[in-house]
Design an enzyme around this catalytic site. Structure first.
Site, PDB file in Angstrom:
ATOM      1  N   LYS A 109      51.260  41.811  22.452  1.00  0.00           N
ATOM      2  CA  LYS A 109      51.489  42.604  21.088  1.00  0.00           C
ATOM      3  C   LYS A 109      50.629  43.853  20.834  1.00  0.00           C
ATOM      4  O   LYS A 109      51.552  44.604  20.445  1.00  0.00           O
ATOM      5  CB  LYS A 109      50.694  41.076  20.569  1.00  0.00           C
ATOM      6  CG  LYS A 109      51.584  39.500  20.237  1.00  0.00           C
ATOM      7  CD  LYS A 109      50.744  38.549  20.219  1.00  0.00           C
ATOM      8  CE  LYS A 109      51.521  37.449  20.192  1.00  0.00           C
ATOM      9  NZ  LYS A 109      50.807  36.181  19.579  1.00  0.00           N
TER      10      LYS A 109
ATOM     11  N   GLN B 208      44.653  34.697  17.106  1.00  0.00           N
ATOM     12  CA  GLN B 208      45.563  34.301  17.717  1.00  0.00           C
ATOM     13  C   GLN B 208      45.056  33.091  17.894  1.00  0.00           C
ATOM     14  O   GLN B 208      44.065  32.413  17.989  1.00  0.00           O
ATOM     15  CB  GLN B 208      45.330  35.500  19.447  1.00  0.00           C
ATOM     16  CG  GLN B 208      45.604  34.614  20.097  1.00  0.00           C
ATOM     17  CD  GLN B 208      47.376  35.017  20.157  1.00  0.00           C
ATOM     18  OE1 GLN B 208      47.984  35.615  19.936  1.00  0.00           O
ATOM     19  NE2 GLN B 208      47.840  33.880  20.729  1.00  0.00           N
TER      20      GLN B 208
ATOM     21  N   ASP C 206      52.840  35.467  11.014  1.00  0.00           N
ATOM     22  CA  ASP C 206      52.802  34.641  11.421  1.00  0.00           C
ATOM     23  C   ASP C 206      53.795  33.437  11.292  1.00  0.00           C
ATOM     24  O   ASP C 206      53.765  32.472  11.838  1.00  0.00           O
ATOM     25  CB  ASP C 206      51.148  33.689  12.337  1.00  0.00           C
ATOM     26  CG  ASP C 206      51.435  34.344  13.649  1.00  0.00           C
ATOM     27  OD1 ASP C 206      52.565  34.469  14.645  1.00  0.00           O
ATOM     28  OD2 ASP C 206      50.506  33.931  14.119  1.00  0.00           O
TER      29      ASP C 206
END
Length: 295
Positions: free
Chosen positions: A57, A101, A124
């Site tokens: 990422k 994460q 997200d």
């Protein structure tokens, strides 16, 4: 049908096109307003898979000109300390997206942490309010979860229409199955969700014009389960033993790719299908978050 070959949906190539579009937008923002989008990636602990995702990422951000804010916290960090860090990022005007994460260590309540992320930085798309808006007719969330958004983008950029089609989603996870079923509904598909308690899943899957496979079961969906000409998006990434590989394993999807190719109209490979799209959608969400405040 024996010589039929499905069209391969090249997620890598489509994601690269999207990244180029994002890079051009980022340059424009930088030239016009002197600011670039910023993405904060928070990782707790030393899980190998999480670390490799995060590295990927951060690399992707650099490639399109998005500024990365890296926060690596020890496994034993307390829940309150983590919330404190999230609040700091919420308050930082150079950060337009915050990604924590998952999974988090057992002693930390995941839902609590995700709810603390500012709604307008929730790239997200997992904040309960964003998911809630996704579920409601006539409402639009600020952000849509990246993998589901990538699945829809793969269909639309491959010229596959969704409206009025029978779509079957295999799996009901909060990360993929549930949100992708909501997105398909927004696109006017007739949606069925198949899960571990579903009776005779193959008879339901056989009706599908569009299959989104996200069950986490290696090669569960056989070629005989697929309606001829159907579009198959395979989200599964499963490691199976393979002594011919240096690593000792290879990655396969939730669909038996070899068999499915003989029947389906379109199919995504594993790897190289949905994976690259997930990262591209994360970058797109970060850009969109930045564009709301940089003007």
């Amino acid at each position: 049908m024996s010589d039929h070959k499905a069209t391969i949906i090249d997620g890598k190539a489509i994601a690269q096109t999207i990244r180029s579009e994002i890079a051009a937008e980022v340059r424009r923002l930088s030239q016009t307003h002197g600011k670039v989008p910023g993405l904060a990636v928070v990782i707790v602990g030393k899980r190998k898979d999480s670390q490799s995702y995060v590295t990927m990422k951060r690399k992707a951000c650099a490639e399109v000109g998005i500024k990365s804010f890296d926060l690596d916290l020890p496994e034993e960090v307390s829940e309150s300390e983590l919330i404190c860090k999230v609040h700091e990022l919420n308050a930082n005007p150079d950060v337009h997206g915050i990604l924590v994460q998952l999974p988090l260590p057992k002693h930390i309540n995941e839902e609590k942490i995700l709810t603390e992320i500012s709604l307008d930085k929730d790239v997200d798309g997992f904040h309960p309010l964003n998911i809630g808006k996704l579920a409601m007719k006539g409402r639009d969330p600020l952000f849509v979860p990246c993998t589901p958004k990538g699945c829809i983008e793969l269909l639309s950029r491959s010229g596959i229409s969704i409206k009025g089609k029978n779509a079957v989603v295999v799996g009901r996870s909060n990360i993929v199955g549930l949100p992708v079923s909501l997105l398909l509904l927004k696109e006017d598909a007739t949606v069925t969700v198949v899960h571990s308690r579903t009776k005779e899943p193959e008879s339901i899957i056989r009706q599908a014009d569009i299959i989104i496979a996200a069950a986490g079961q290696a090669m569960m969906i056989k070629g005989s389960w697929i309606k001829p000409g159907a579009a198959v998006i395979d989200v599964g990434t499963n490691a199976v033993d393979d002594s011919s590989k240096k690593s000792g394993y290879r990655l396969v999807g939730d669909v038996d790719f070899h068999e499915a190719c003989k029947v389906a109209g379109w199919i995504t490979p594993v790897p190289g299908g949905v994976g690259p799209m997930t990262v591209a959608m994360l970058l797109k969400n970060t850009l969109d978050g930045a564009k709301r405040v940089i003007h």
